[in-house]
Design a protein around this motif. Structure first.
Motif, PDB file in Angstrom:
ATOM      1  N   SER A  33       0.781  -1.245   0.000  1.00  0.00           N
ATOM      2  CA  SER A  33       0.000   0.000   0.000  1.00  0.00           C
ATOM      3  C   SER A  33       0.813   1.296   0.000  1.00  0.00           C
ATOM      4  CB  SER A  33      -0.951   0.008   1.209  1.00  0.00           C
ATOM      5  OG  SER A  33      -0.216   0.088   2.414  1.00  0.00           O
ATOM      6  N   VAL A  34       2.119   1.220  -0.089  1.00  0.00           N
ATOM      7  CA  VAL A  34       2.907   2.462  -0.113  1.00  0.00           C
ATOM      8  C   VAL A  34       2.714   3.133  -1.465  1.00  0.00           C
ATOM      9  CG1 VAL A  34       5.236   3.455  -0.114  1.00  0.00           C
ATOM     10  CG2 VAL A  34       4.623   1.718   1.565  1.00  0.00           C
ATOM     11  N   GLU A  35       2.247   4.365  -1.418  1.00  0.00           N
ATOM     12  CA  GLU A  35       1.981   5.121  -2.635  1.00  0.00           C
ATOM     13  C   GLU A  35       3.261   5.302  -3.448  1.00  0.00           C
ATOM     14  OE1 GLU A  35       0.103   9.428  -3.702  1.00  0.00           O
ATOM     15  OE2 GLU A  35      -0.717   8.351  -1.973  1.00  0.00           O
ATOM     16  N   GLY A  36       3.146   5.082  -4.739  1.00  0.00           N
ATOM     17  CA  GLY A  36       4.268   5.314  -5.636  1.00  0.00           C
ATOM     18  C   GLY A  36       5.182   4.130  -5.839  1.00  0.00           C
ATOM     19  N   TYR A  37       4.932   3.028  -5.127  1.00  0.00           N
ATOM     20  CA  TYR A  37       5.761   1.842  -5.328  1.00  0.00           C
ATOM     21  C   TYR A  37       4.977   0.813  -6.143  1.00  0.00           C
ATOM     22  CZ  TYR A  37       8.856  -2.043  -4.890  1.00  0.00           C
ATOM     23  OH  TYR A  37       9.678  -3.081  -5.216  1.00  0.00           O
ATOM     24  N   ASN A  38       5.629   0.199  -7.109  1.00  0.00           N
ATOM     25  CA  ASN A  38       4.995  -0.782  -7.989  1.00  0.00           C
ATOM     26  C   ASN A  38       5.169  -2.195  -7.411  1.00  0.00           C
ATOM     27  OD1 ASN A  38       3.760  -1.979 -10.194  1.00  0.00           O
ATOM     28  ND2 ASN A  38       5.629  -2.001 -11.415  1.00  0.00           N
ATOM     29  N   TYR A  39       4.225  -2.603  -6.591  1.00  0.00           N
ATOM     30  CA  TYR A  39       4.259  -3.916  -5.952  1.00  0.00           C
ATOM     31  C   TYR A  39       3.868  -5.027  -6.917  1.00  0.00           C
ATOM     32  CZ  TYR A  39       4.320  -1.687  -1.338  1.00  0.00           C
ATOM     33  OH  TYR A  39       4.649  -0.954  -0.228  1.00  0.00           O
ATOM     34  N   SER A  40       4.289  -6.242  -6.582  1.00  0.00           N
ATOM     35  CA  SER A  40       3.810  -7.423  -7.298  1.00  0.00           C
ATOM     36  C   SER A  40       2.328  -7.610  -6.958  1.00  0.00           C
ATOM     37  CB  SER A  40       4.583  -8.671  -6.856  1.00  0.00           C
ATOM     38  OG  SER A  40       4.314  -8.961  -5.489  1.00  0.00           O
ATOM     39  N   GLU A  41       1.610  -8.247  -7.855  1.00  0.00           N
ATOM     40  CA  GLU A  41       0.201  -8.572  -7.585  1.00  0.00           C
ATOM     41  C   GLU A  41       0.099  -9.447  -6.342  1.00  0.00           C
ATOM     42  OE1 GLU A  41      -2.671  -7.377  -8.978  1.00  0.00           O
ATOM     43  OE2 GLU A  41      -1.262  -6.014  -9.975  1.00  0.00           O
ATOM     44  N   ALA A  42       1.071 -10.347  -6.178  1.00  0.00           N
ATOM     45  CA  ALA A  42       1.066 -11.246  -5.019  1.00  0.00           C
ATOM     46  C   ALA A  42       1.089 -10.453  -3.713  1.00  0.00           C
ATOM     47  CB  ALA A  42       2.250 -12.200  -5.087  1.00  0.00           C
ATOM     48  N   MET A  43       1.926  -9.427  -3.629  1.00  0.00           N
ATOM     49  CA  MET A  43       2.005  -8.633  -2.403  1.00  0.00           C
ATOM     50  C   MET A  43       0.746  -7.795  -2.224  1.00  0.00           C
ATOM     51  SD  MET A  43       3.641  -8.099   0.349  1.00  0.00           S
ATOM     52  CE  MET A  43       5.301  -8.696   0.123  1.00  0.00           C
ATOM     53  N   LYS A  44       0.272  -7.180  -3.294  1.00  0.00           N
ATOM     54  CA  LYS A  44      -0.936  -6.361  -3.193  1.00  0.00           C
ATOM     55  C   LYS A  44      -2.131  -7.182  -2.737  1.00  0.00           C
ATOM     56  CE  LYS A  44      -0.525  -4.437  -7.370  1.00  0.00           C
ATOM     57  NZ  LYS A  44      -0.779  -3.584  -8.537  1.00  0.00           N
ATOM     58  N   ASN A  45      -2.166  -8.443  -3.117  1.00  0.00           N
ATOM     59  CA  ASN A  45      -3.305  -9.309  -2.790  1.00  0.00           C
ATOM     60  C   ASN A  45      -3.035 -10.244  -1.617  1.00  0.00           C
ATOM     61  OD1 ASN A  45      -4.856  -8.267  -4.942  1.00  0.00           O
ATOM     62  ND2 ASN A  45      -3.741  -9.573  -6.368  1.00  0.00           N
ATOM     63  N   SER A  46      -1.958 -10.016  -0.885  1.00  0.00           N
ATOM     64  CA  SER A  46      -1.565 -10.930   0.194  1.00  0.00           C
ATOM     65  C   SER A  46      -2.492 -10.886   1.401  1.00  0.00           C
ATOM     66  CB  SER A  46      -0.137 -10.627   0.650  1.00  0.00           C
ATOM     67  OG  SER A  46      -0.082  -9.366   1.306  1.00  0.00           O
ATOM     68  N   GLY A  47      -3.176  -9.766   1.602  1.00  0.00           N
ATOM     69  CA  GLY A  47      -4.061  -9.635   2.763  1.00  0.00           C
ATOM     70  C   GLY A  47      -3.322  -9.393   4.072  1.00  0.00           C
ATOM     71  N   ILE A  48      -2.033  -9.160   3.993  1.00  0.00           N
ATOM     72  CA  ILE A  48      -1.230  -8.956   5.199  1.00  0.00           C
ATOM     73  C   ILE A  48      -1.406  -7.530   5.711  1.00  0.00           C
ATOM     74  CG2 ILE A  48       1.138  -8.792   6.094  1.00  0.00           C
ATOM     75  CD1 ILE A  48       1.912 -10.944   4.029  1.00  0.00           C
ATOM     76  N   THR A  49      -1.564  -7.406   7.019  1.00  0.00           N
ATOM     77  CA  THR A  49      -1.424  -6.134   7.718  1.00  0.00           C
ATOM     78  C   THR A  49      -0.225  -6.328   8.628  1.00  0.00           C
ATOM     79  OG1 THR A  49      -3.784  -5.636   7.624  1.00  0.00           O
ATOM     80  CG2 THR A  49      -2.491  -4.477   9.300  1.00  0.00           C
ATOM     81  N   TRP A  50       0.766  -5.462   8.470  1.00  0.00           N
ATOM     82  CA  TRP A  50       2.031  -5.660   9.166  1.00  0.00           C
ATOM     83  C   TRP A  50       1.928  -5.422  10.660  1.00  0.00           C
ATOM     84  CZ3 TRP A  50       4.841  -8.489   6.342  1.00  0.00           C
ATOM     85  CH2 TRP A  50       4.929  -8.305   4.967  1.00  0.00           C
ATOM     86  N   ASP A  51       2.370  -6.401  11.406  1.00  0.00           N
ATOM     87  CA  ASP A  51       2.579  -6.324  12.839  1.00  0.00           C
ATOM     88  C   ASP A  51       3.745  -7.258  13.144  1.00  0.00           C
ATOM     89  OD1 ASP A  51       1.540  -8.944  12.828  1.00  0.00           O
ATOM     90  OD2 ASP A  51      -0.320  -8.386  13.799  1.00  0.00           O
ATOM     91  N   ALA A  52       4.101  -7.405  14.394  1.00  0.00           N
ATOM     92  CA  ALA A  52       5.271  -8.228  14.726  1.00  0.00           C
ATOM     93  C   ALA A  52       5.123  -9.654  14.200  1.00  0.00           C
ATOM     94  CB  ALA A  52       5.497  -8.233  16.235  1.00  0.00           C
TER      95      ALA A  52
END
Length: 132
Positions: A66-85
């Motif tokens: 979700s970082v604006e301006g970065y071209n992520y892979s589809e896999a990362m965009k669709n991973s469903g991860i919310t970062w925590d420890a």
């Protein structure tokens, strides 16, 4: 006398437990040293920009991809991860196993201590790049 001994014992146990929790959360200074492996691709702190990989300011609580301006892979965009420890540790142990198709080429951090320490380092930076 027994009451004082029990109170002293209880206080010692509480202190030991809280010290153990602090240790388990990681050491940011040690994490900064381990993060040197990540600096070839990622930036963090005031003035950080997207480079080979996205900047990592404010990563704690952020949705993956979700970082604006970065071209992520589809896999990362669709991973469903919310970062925590927990999600970070699972990912950084073996990024390609956690998110097949990620562009991240890093092999991972096998050491749980390194994982905890890097998370402690990253989590101290807010979205503005300043330490909280």
């Amino acid at each position: 006398m027994k009451t004082i001994s029990l109170l002293t014992f209880a206080a010692s146990v509480a202190f030991a437990a809280s010290a153990g929790q602090a240790f388990a959360a990681g050491d940011a200074a040690a994490g900064e040293k381990v993060f040197a492996k990540c600096k070839a691709c990622h930036q963090i702190g005031e003035g950080a920009k997207n480079a080979v990989a996205p900047e990592l300011n404010g990563v704690d609580g952020r949705k993956a991809g979700s970082v604006e301006g970065y071209n992520y892979s589809e896999a990362m965009k669709n991973s469903g991860i919310t970062w925590d420890a927990a999600s970070f540790k699972e990912f950084i142990k073996n990024p390609k196993a956690k998110v097949p198709g990620t562009k991240m080429i890093f092999q991972g951090l096998a050491s749980e201590g390194d994982q905890d320490n890097v998370w402690a380092y990253l989590a101290q930076f807010g979205a503005d790049g300043k330490k909280k």
